[in-house]
Scaffold this motif. Structure first.
Motif, PDB file in Angstrom:
ATOM      1  N   THR A 118       0.829  -1.210   0.000  1.00 57.23           N
ATOM      2  CA  THR A 118       0.000   0.000   0.000  1.00 57.23           C
ATOM      3  C   THR A 118       0.861   1.256   0.000  1.00 57.23           C
ATOM      4  OG1 THR A 118      -1.718  -1.183   1.233  1.00 57.23           O
ATOM      5  CG2 THR A 118      -1.842   1.215   1.215  1.00 57.23           C
ATOM      6  N   ALA A 119       1.942   1.239   0.766  1.00 61.23           N
ATOM      7  CA  ALA A 119       2.817   2.412   0.846  1.00 61.23           C
ATOM      8  C   ALA A 119       3.536   2.678  -0.466  1.00 61.23           C
ATOM      9  CB  ALA A 119       3.840   2.222   1.961  1.00 61.23           C
ATOM     10  N   CYS A 120       3.793   1.620  -1.230  1.00 64.09           N
ATOM     11  CA  CYS A 120       4.571   1.771  -2.463  1.00 64.09           C
ATOM     12  C   CYS A 120       3.716   1.981  -3.698  1.00 64.09           C
ATOM     13  CB  CYS A 120       5.461   0.547  -2.670  1.00 64.09           C
ATOM     14  SG  CYS A 120       6.750   0.361  -1.426  1.00 64.09           S
ATOM     15  N   GLN A 121       2.402   1.859  -3.559  1.00 67.49           N
ATOM     16  CA  GLN A 121       1.542   2.034  -4.725  1.00 67.49           C
ATOM     17  C   GLN A 121       1.607   3.486  -5.194  1.00 67.49           C
ATOM     18  OE1 GLN A 121      -2.255   0.660  -3.297  1.00 67.49           O
ATOM     19  NE2 GLN A 121      -1.978  -1.383  -4.124  1.00 67.49           N
ATOM     20  N   PRO A 122       1.603   3.715  -6.502  1.00 65.68           N
ATOM     21  CA  PRO A 122       1.706   5.085  -7.010  1.00 65.68           C
ATOM     22  C   PRO A 122       0.482   5.916  -6.675  1.00 65.68           C
ATOM     23  CG  PRO A 122       1.189   3.572  -8.787  1.00 65.68           C
ATOM     24  CD  PRO A 122       1.500   2.723  -7.589  1.00 65.68           C
ATOM     25  N   SER A 123       0.701   7.199  -6.444  1.00 65.59           N
ATOM     26  CA  SER A 123      -0.415   8.123  -6.177  1.00 65.59           C
ATOM     27  C   SER A 123      -0.250   9.388  -7.011  1.00 65.59           C
ATOM     28  CB  SER A 123      -0.469   8.465  -4.681  1.00 65.59           C
ATOM     29  OG  SER A 123       0.759   8.998  -4.246  1.00 65.59           O
ATOM     30  N   GLY A 124       0.242   9.225  -8.231  1.00 67.22           N
ATOM     31  CA  GLY A 124       0.436  10.374  -9.088  1.00 67.22           C
ATOM     32  C   GLY A 124       1.686  11.143  -8.693  1.00 67.22           C
ATOM     33  N   ARG A 125       1.720  12.408  -9.023  1.00 70.38           N
ATOM     34  CA  ARG A 125       2.890  13.243  -8.754  1.00 70.38           C
ATOM     35  C   ARG A 125       2.714  14.143  -7.543  1.00 70.38           C
ATOM     36  NH1 ARG A 125       4.508  15.205 -14.919  1.00 70.38           N
ATOM     37  NH2 ARG A 125       4.823  13.105 -15.783  1.00 70.38           N
ATOM     38  N   ASP A 126       1.697  13.896  -6.741  1.00 65.93           N
ATOM     39  CA  ASP A 126       1.422  14.733  -5.576  1.00 65.93           C
ATOM     40  C   ASP A 126       2.277  14.251  -4.408  1.00 65.93           C
ATOM     41  OD1 ASP A 126       0.468  16.204  -3.506  1.00 65.93           O
ATOM     42  OD2 ASP A 126      -1.634  15.641  -3.752  1.00 65.93           O
ATOM     43  N   GLU A 128       2.406  15.338  -1.385  1.00 66.41           N
ATOM     44  CA  GLU A 128       1.625  15.295  -0.150  1.00 66.41           C
ATOM     45  C   GLU A 128       0.858  13.987  -0.054  1.00 66.41           C
ATOM     46  OE1 GLU A 128      -1.870  17.825   2.229  1.00 66.41           O
ATOM     47  OE2 GLU A 128      -1.225  18.424   0.213  1.00 66.41           O
ATOM     48  N   ALA A 129       0.265  13.556  -1.153  1.00 67.43           N
ATOM     49  CA  ALA A 129      -0.468  12.299  -1.160  1.00 67.43           C
ATOM     50  C   ALA A 129       0.464  11.122  -0.929  1.00 67.43           C
ATOM     51  CB  ALA A 129      -1.213  12.134  -2.491  1.00 67.43           C
ATOM     52  N   ALA A 130       1.639  11.159  -1.543  1.00 68.42           N
ATOM     53  CA  ALA A 130       2.603  10.071  -1.371  1.00 68.42           C
ATOM     54  C   ALA A 130       3.070   9.975   0.072  1.00 68.42           C
ATOM     55  CB  ALA A 130       3.786  10.273  -2.311  1.00 68.42           C
ATOM     56  N   ALA A 131       3.332  11.122   0.687  1.00 68.65           N
ATOM     57  CA  ALA A 131       3.791  11.126   2.079  1.00 68.65           C
ATOM     58  C   ALA A 131       2.697  10.629   3.018  1.00 68.65           C
ATOM     59  CB  ALA A 131       4.229  12.537   2.469  1.00 68.65           C
ATOM     60  N   ALA A 132       1.472  11.096   2.811  1.00 65.74           N
ATOM     61  CA  ALA A 132       0.356  10.670   3.660  1.00 65.74           C
ATOM     62  C   ALA A 132       0.120   9.178   3.516  1.00 65.74           C
ATOM     63  CB  ALA A 132      -0.901  11.451   3.300  1.00 65.74           C
ATOM     64  N   ARG A 133       0.185   8.687   2.288  1.00 65.34           N
ATOM     65  CA  ARG A 133      -0.016   7.251   2.038  1.00 65.34           C
ATOM     66  C   ARG A 133       1.024   6.424   2.781  1.00 65.34           C
ATOM     67  NH1 ARG A 133       1.719   6.855  -3.085  1.00 65.34           N
ATOM     68  NH2 ARG A 133       3.692   6.079  -2.271  1.00 65.34           N
ATOM     69  N   ALA A 134       2.294   6.833   2.702  1.00 62.86           N
ATOM     70  CA  ALA A 134       3.357   6.079   3.344  1.00 62.86           C
ATOM     71  C   ALA A 134       3.233   6.115   4.866  1.00 62.86           C
ATOM     72  CB  ALA A 134       4.711   6.624   2.908  1.00 62.86           C
ATOM     73  N   VAL A 135       2.919   7.296   5.413  1.00 67.79           N
ATOM     74  CA  VAL A 135       2.789   7.433   6.865  1.00 67.79           C
ATOM     75  C   VAL A 135       1.627   6.597   7.383  1.00 67.79           C
ATOM     76  CG1 VAL A 135       2.160   9.056   8.697  1.00 67.79           C
ATOM     77  CG2 VAL A 135       3.891   9.679   7.012  1.00 67.79           C
ATOM     78  N   LEU A 136       0.493   6.652   6.719  1.00 68.27           N
ATOM     79  CA  LEU A 136      -0.687   5.931   7.184  1.00 68.27           C
ATOM     80  C   LEU A 136      -0.517   4.422   7.036  1.00 68.27           C
ATOM     81  CD1 LEU A 136      -3.542   8.253   5.884  1.00 68.27           C
ATOM     82  CD2 LEU A 136      -2.650   8.023   8.214  1.00 68.27           C
ATOM     83  N   ALA A 137       0.112   3.985   5.960  1.00 72.39           N
ATOM     84  CA  ALA A 137       0.362   2.551   5.789  1.00 72.39           C
ATOM     85  C   ALA A 137       1.306   2.040   6.871  1.00 72.39           C
ATOM     86  CB  ALA A 137       0.942   2.277   4.403  1.00 72.39           C
ATOM     87  N   SER A 138       2.314   2.840   7.209  1.00 74.27           N
ATOM     88  CA  SER A 138       3.251   2.454   8.270  1.00 74.27           C
ATOM     89  C   SER A 138       2.547   2.427   9.630  1.00 74.27           C
ATOM     90  CB  SER A 138       4.427   3.431   8.311  1.00 74.27           C
ATOM     91  OG  SER A 138       5.137   3.419   7.090  1.00 74.27           O
ATOM     92  N   TRP A 139       1.687   3.403   9.853  1.00 75.81           N
ATOM     93  CA  TRP A 139       0.941   3.438  11.115  1.00 75.81           C
ATOM     94  C   TRP A 139       0.028   2.217  11.231  1.00 75.81           C
ATOM     95  CZ3 TRP A 139      -3.685   6.952  12.650  1.00 75.81           C
ATOM     96  CH2 TRP A 139      -3.835   6.946  14.050  1.00 75.81           C
ATOM     97  N   TYR A 140      -0.620   1.866  10.141  1.00 77.72           N
ATOM     98  CA  TYR A 140      -1.457   0.657  10.128  1.00 77.72           C
ATOM     99  C   TYR A 140      -0.630  -0.563  10.495  1.00 77.72           C
ATOM    100  CZ  TYR A 140      -3.386  -3.517   7.910  1.00 77.72           C
ATOM    101  OH  TYR A 140      -3.793  -4.807   7.648  1.00 77.72           O
ATOM    102  N   ALA A 141       0.551  -0.699   9.885  1.00 77.31           N
ATOM    103  CA  ALA A 141       1.414  -1.844  10.171  1.00 77.31           C
ATOM    104  C   ALA A 141       1.811  -1.881  11.635  1.00 77.31           C
ATOM    105  CB  ALA A 141       2.648  -1.794   9.282  1.00 77.31           C
ATOM    106  N   SER A 142       2.093  -0.718  12.210  1.00 78.99           N
ATOM    107  CA  SER A 142       2.475  -0.659  13.613  1.00 78.99           C
ATOM    108  C   SER A 142       1.305  -1.006  14.530  1.00 78.99           C
ATOM    109  CB  SER A 142       3.000   0.743  13.941  1.00 78.99           C
ATOM    110  OG  SER A 142       3.249   0.876  15.320  1.00 78.99           O
ATOM    111  N   GLN A 143       0.134  -0.427  14.239  1.00 78.17           N
ATOM    112  CA  GLN A 143      -1.033  -0.641  15.089  1.00 78.17           C
ATOM    113  C   GLN A 143      -1.492  -2.099  15.087  1.00 78.17           C
ATOM    114  OE1 GLN A 143      -2.901   1.773  17.047  1.00 78.17           O
ATOM    115  NE2 GLN A 143      -0.940   2.777  16.780  1.00 78.17           N
ATOM    116  N   PHE A 144      -1.491  -2.712  13.913  1.00 76.93           N
ATOM    117  CA  PHE A 144      -1.955  -4.092  13.799  1.00 76.93           C
ATOM    118  C   PHE A 144      -0.812  -5.080  14.028  1.00 76.93           C
ATOM    119  CE2 PHE A 144      -4.229  -7.274  10.755  1.00 76.93           C
ATOM    120  CZ  PHE A 144      -4.625  -8.042  11.838  1.00 76.93           C
ATOM    121  N   GLY A 145       0.395  -4.714  13.624  1.00 78.31           N
ATOM    122  CA  GLY A 145       1.509  -5.643  13.680  1.00 78.31           C
ATOM    123  C   GLY A 145       2.063  -5.862  15.070  1.00 78.31           C
ATOM    124  N   THR A 146       2.119  -4.824  15.896  1.00 82.64           N
ATOM    125  CA  THR A 146       2.713  -4.965  17.228  1.00 82.64           C
ATOM    126  C   THR A 146       1.982  -5.987  18.093  1.00 82.64           C
ATOM    127  OG1 THR A 146       3.554  -2.691  17.149  1.00 82.64           O
ATOM    128  CG2 THR A 146       3.373  -3.730  19.322  1.00 82.64           C
TER     129      THR A 146
END
Length: 208
Positions: A118-126, A128-146
């Protein structure tokens, strides 16, 4: 019809079988695709809908081509939600009696892979969108993975139940990453902001 059929199949046949997680995942994936279906049905000339032969009237609907494009655009999100649901449902099979270390280890590996994809999927050239996608995907992994990592070391019913609860309440973070990938990072962040509230409510009322 496909969603209704999948729900009936899960409730009547697959729920307590090895196919249960897969059928439940199909239900969730189809639910996402249903949400992407245009509200106006496609106009198909020459059918029982009452249309005549020839091209459909202007404004009558998006047509089959438009429906296909909508479903194709929603397919990555549907597959992502289906994968999360599969992992969560499979893990939940050990929340009452406990399980072996293999199950939470396998679902943890799947969670990390899903978040990375999910973090690596393309989100166009934005950016801000790329950063938000990566942060939220990482947060999901932390919340569910821990909690899953804790269940690997101690696969008791309580540990597994804690991991299942975490999987349920962390879903908005994953959905927020998908929304950011679609080009709406601020909406995605707002959606993910539900996670802390959901976690607090889960302490008072079990979501499982």
């Amino acid at each position: 019809m496909p969603l209704a059929g999948a729900i009936w199949a899960y409730d009547l046949v697959a729920k307590n079988t090895r196919a249960g997680p897969l059928v439940m995942a199909a239900c969730r994936g189809l639910d996402v695709l249903l949400g992407a279906t245009p509200a106006t049905p496609p106009s198909v000339p020459g059918t029982l809908l009452g249309t005549t032969s020839g091209p459909p009237p202007r404004g009558a609907g998006p047509g089959l081509a438009g429906l296909g494009r909508s479903l194709a655009a929603a397919l990555p999100a549907a597959l992502t939600v289906a994968a999360h649901t599969y992992l969560l449902t499979d893990l939940s099979r050990g929340e009452t009696t406990g399980t072996t270390r293999h199950r939470p280890a396998a679902t943890l590996a799947g969670t990390v892979a899903l978040a990375a994809t999910t973090a690596c999927q393309p989100s166009g050239r934005d950016p801000e969108a790329a950063a938000a996608r990566a942060v939220l995907a990482s947060w999901y992994a932390s919340q569910f993975g821990t909690p899953q990592a804790r269940a690997v070391t101690d696969p008791s019913p309580q540990r597994v139940r804690d991991a299942v609860t975490a999987g349920i309440v962390s879903l908005p973070a994953l959905q927020g990453a998908l929304v950011a990938r679609a080009g709406a990072p601020r909406v995605g962040l707002a959606l993910a902001a539900v996670v802390p509230l959901a976690r607090r409510l889960a302490r008072k009322l079990s979501p499982t």
